[in-house]
Structure formats: C-alpha cells, structure tokens
Design a protein around this motif. Sequence first.
Motif, PDB file in Angstrom:
ATOM      1  N   ASP A  86       1.033  -1.068  -0.194  1.00  0.00           N
ATOM      2  CA  ASP A  86      -0.124   0.053  -0.130  1.00  0.00           C
ATOM      3  C   ASP A  86       1.095   1.229   0.108  1.00  0.00           C
ATOM      4  OD1 ASP A  86      -2.714  -1.088   0.156  1.00  0.00           O
ATOM      5  OD2 ASP A  86      -2.025  -1.859   2.097  1.00  0.00           O
ATOM      6  N   THR A  87       0.716   2.177  -1.021  1.00  0.00           N
ATOM      7  CA  THR A  87       1.273   3.203  -1.138  1.00  0.00           C
ATOM      8  C   THR A  87       0.560   4.500  -0.684  1.00  0.00           C
ATOM      9  OG1 THR A  87       2.677   2.034  -2.921  1.00  0.00           O
ATOM     10  CG2 THR A  87       2.801   4.510  -2.552  1.00  0.00           C
ATOM     11  N   VAL A  88       1.010   5.210   0.191  1.00  0.00           N
ATOM     12  CA  VAL A  88       0.295   6.369   0.603  1.00  0.00           C
ATOM     13  C   VAL A  88       1.001   7.662  -0.147  1.00  0.00           C
ATOM     14  CG1 VAL A  88      -0.487   7.951   2.681  1.00  0.00           C
ATOM     15  CG2 VAL A  88      -0.267   5.532   3.014  1.00  0.00           C
ATOM     16  N   LEU A  89       0.285   8.322  -0.959  1.00  0.00           N
ATOM     17  CA  LEU A  89       0.927   9.371  -1.567  1.00  0.00           C
ATOM     18  C   LEU A  89       0.520  10.711  -1.061  1.00  0.00           C
ATOM     19  CD1 LEU A  89       0.323   8.211  -5.377  1.00  0.00           C
ATOM     20  CD2 LEU A  89       2.412   7.783  -4.180  1.00  0.00           C
ATOM     21  N   GLY A 143      -5.754   2.916  -7.852  1.00  0.00           N
ATOM     22  CA  GLY A 143      -4.646   2.046  -7.063  1.00  0.00           C
ATOM     23  C   GLY A 143      -3.677   1.570  -8.073  1.00  0.00           C
ATOM     24  N   GLY A 144      -3.899   1.277  -9.312  1.00  0.00           N
ATOM     25  CA  GLY A 144      -2.654   0.930 -10.135  1.00  0.00           C
ATOM     26  C   GLY A 144      -1.875   2.046 -10.297  1.00  0.00           C
ATOM     27  N   GLU A 145      -2.196   2.982 -10.601  1.00  0.00           N
ATOM     28  CA  GLU A 145      -1.341   4.420 -10.938  1.00  0.00           C
ATOM     29  C   GLU A 145      -0.610   4.636  -9.663  1.00  0.00           C
ATOM     30  OE1 GLU A 145      -4.415   6.323 -14.295  1.00  0.00           O
ATOM     31  OE2 GLU A 145      -4.405   6.949 -12.228  1.00  0.00           O
ATOM     32  N   LYS A 146      -1.092   4.528  -8.395  1.00  0.00           N
ATOM     33  CA  LYS A 146      -0.330   4.791  -7.333  1.00  0.00           C
ATOM     34  C   LYS A 146       0.772   3.912  -7.135  1.00  0.00           C
ATOM     35  CE  LYS A 146      -3.774   6.798  -4.522  1.00  0.00           C
ATOM     36  NZ  LYS A 146      -5.062   6.702  -3.354  1.00  0.00           N
ATOM     37  N   GLN A 147       0.538   2.447  -7.417  1.00  0.00           N
ATOM     38  CA  GLN A 147       1.700   1.398  -7.202  1.00  0.00           C
ATOM     39  C   GLN A 147       2.623   1.808  -8.446  1.00  0.00           C
ATOM     40  OE1 GLN A 147       1.353   0.788  -4.500  1.00  0.00           O
ATOM     41  NE2 GLN A 147       1.932  -1.443  -4.759  1.00  0.00           N
ATOM     42  N   ARG A 148       2.273   2.424  -9.702  1.00  0.00           N
ATOM     43  CA  ARG A 148       3.236   2.931 -10.715  1.00  0.00           C
ATOM     44  C   ARG A 148       4.121   3.967 -10.271  1.00  0.00           C
ATOM     45  NH1 ARG A 148       2.751  -0.069 -15.325  1.00  0.00           N
ATOM     46  NH2 ARG A 148       0.932  -0.944 -15.828  1.00  0.00           N
ATOM     47  N   VAL A 149       3.450   4.831  -9.490  1.00  0.00           N
ATOM     48  CA  VAL A 149       4.346   5.949  -8.643  1.00  0.00           C
ATOM     49  C   VAL A 149       5.337   5.243  -7.829  1.00  0.00           C
ATOM     50  CG1 VAL A 149       4.084   7.819  -7.337  1.00  0.00           C
ATOM     51  CG2 VAL A 149       2.669   7.580  -9.039  1.00  0.00           C
ATOM     52  N   LEU A 164       9.779  -6.631  -3.700  1.00  0.00           N
ATOM     53  CA  LEU A 164       8.535  -6.186  -3.930  1.00  0.00           C
ATOM     54  C   LEU A 164       7.487  -7.128  -2.877  1.00  0.00           C
ATOM     55  CD1 LEU A 164       8.594  -7.126  -7.872  1.00  0.00           C
ATOM     56  CD2 LEU A 164       9.038  -4.994  -6.679  1.00  0.00           C
ATOM     57  N   ASP A 165       6.994  -6.244  -2.012  1.00  0.00           N
ATOM     58  CA  ASP A 165       6.209  -6.731  -0.971  1.00  0.00           C
ATOM     59  C   ASP A 165       4.777  -6.580  -1.226  1.00  0.00           C
ATOM     60  OD1 ASP A 165       5.307  -7.777   1.472  1.00  0.00           O
ATOM     61  OD2 ASP A 165       6.000  -6.008   2.740  1.00  0.00           O
ATOM     62  N   GLU A 166       4.358  -7.957  -1.898  1.00  0.00           N
ATOM     63  CA  GLU A 166       3.113  -7.737  -2.422  1.00  0.00           C
ATOM     64  C   GLU A 166       2.491  -6.542  -3.200  1.00  0.00           C
ATOM     65  OE1 GLU A 166      -0.017 -10.004  -0.385  1.00  0.00           O
ATOM     66  OE2 GLU A 166       1.361 -10.864   1.302  1.00  0.00           O
ATOM     67  N   ALA A 167       3.420  -6.309  -3.921  1.00  0.00           N
ATOM     68  CA  ALA A 167       3.278  -4.984  -4.786  1.00  0.00           C
ATOM     69  C   ALA A 167       1.988  -5.027  -5.480  1.00  0.00           C
ATOM     70  CB  ALA A 167       4.461  -4.770  -5.537  1.00  0.00           C
TER      71      ALA A 167
END
Length: 229
Positions: A86-89, A143-149, A164-167
């Motif tokens: 989970d990426t928090v932007l 969500g996908g775009e956030k993971q790309r960031v 890659l932790d459950e990326a």
Amino acid sequence: QGHVRFEDVRFGYDDDRAILKGITIDIPAGHTVAVVGPSGAGKSTLARLMYRFYDLTGGRITIDGQDIARVTQASLRAAVGIVPQDTVLFNDTIGYNIAYGREGATEAEIVAAARGAAIADFIERQPDGYETRVGERGLKLSGGEKQRVAIARTLVKNPPILILDEATSALDSRTEAEIQATLERIEQGRTTIVIAHRLSTVVAADEIIVLDAGRIVERGTHADLLRQA
Ligand code: ADP
Ligand code: ADP
C-alpha cells in the motif's frame, strides 16, 4: 553486484515469540526469489529485515559477502529498493511523489523512472522542464497508478536489489497483470525478492520459498512445487 544471502536468520518482535526460525536463502546476483505462504507466516517481516528495520535475533544477512548490520543505513538504502503493498501518496504532483526523499534525483532521472514504471504519459514537456500534467495529483490516482508511482520512486534509486512486498496484491486482477509485466521488466538485471500471496503470480522465479509459521516448508521452481503438490 547484489548477491544476497540469508544465513540461519532468526527474528522475533518480542523475546517470547519467534517469528522467523532459521531462514537460509541464497540469491545469486540478478536472480529472483519468491516468498509465498499463508498470512502471518513472516513474509513481510523477512522483507523488512532486508532493509534493517529491526535487528536480527540470530544469523545474518549479507550482500556480496558483507553483513548488512555493518553497512551504513545510507548505503543499504542505496542498494535496496522496496515497493510496498500500500502506497500512501502526498496530494501533490506525480513528480513530487516520485522524487520525495530522493534529494539528489535530477529531473531527467525522475522522467526516466516514470518511463520505467510506465507512467511517463503523466509527465509532459513544459517550456522550463518536465512537469506533471495539471490536475494529476496523488490522491486522484487509481490504485494501479499509485503503485506505478511507488515503482518509479524505487526506480529513481536504480537499486541493484529489489523487494516487491505484495506490490500488486491489493489490485484487481487485470491491473495486477498489467503491473506484473512492468515489474518483470524492471526486475531484469536486479536481484529480486518477491513476496506474493499466490503461486500463480511467481511462475518465472528462479526459486520459490514456501514459508509457514516462520520456517521454510518447501522450496524449488514453480514446476518442482507443482510436482510435489
Ligand atoms: P506475512 O507477511 O507472512 O503475512 P508478517 O511478517 O506480516 O507475515 O507477520 C508475521 C507475524 O509477525 C504475525 O504473527 C504478525 O502478527 C507479527 N507481526 C508483524 N509485524 C509486527 C510488529 N510490528 N510487531 C509485532 N508483531 C508483528
Ligand atoms: P528510501 O527512501 O530510503 O528508499 P523509504 O523510507 O522511502 O526508503 O522507504 C521505502 C519504502 O519502504 C517506502 O515506500 C515505505 O512505504 C516503506 N517503509 C518505510 N519505512 C517502513 C517501515 N517502518 N515499515 C514498513 N515499511 C516501511
């Protein structure tokens, strides 16, 4: 560059409960090892130890023969890049989010990373340099775009070792497949540890480790594991 070894690694968050109970993994430079297993098995803990968030209870982790407990935090962070689940932007531009915490990164490096993560179309050439397209701020991304960031953030460092932790596990299966393809491309030439929840997403790994309750219970290629099952 990037030969990673876990040598009888033991760890517990507190003294009375062991989470990892003697993990030995050898990952030649450029190879990909996948770690799968049920929730709570210790997969994320293993990933975090690689980044030295905690000290080991026993054993050691080495990169090219050097104990990571003895290298500076700065050189460890330069060598190892993590893409979390989970990426928090920040609600700021994509460029800002990619560059955050990467003070030394040049504009050209940020754009190259965006390209590597397949979000270059969010970045447009402006008269005074590269800028994120107006309105494309972190909180508006899918969500996908956030993971790309998040992938681009990691790529800016160009780390020889990638975790890659459950990326992709929080994404729908179509987006997961798309991002999987990007990840497989950026894994080329890097030592990679992939934490995954399903065997089907790690078919191409050089070795798959099945972790359960802090121990390795199976290991082998995808074909080996299917034969045993
Ligand atoms: P997995 O990634 O395989 O689901 P984790 O490494 O997240 O497993 O967790 C392994 C065990 O460690 C679990 O029992 C979990 O509750 C525990 N754990 C994870 N993080 C912490 C923490 N920060 N403090 C204490 N216990 C933790
Ligand atoms: P660096 O900038 O040196 O590469 P970061 O501090 O940005 O490292 O962390 C890399 C990734 O690891 C971040 O995306 C973040 O989500 C994750 N991360 C950072 N600190 C922790 C932590 N204490 N526990 C779990 N994940 C973390």
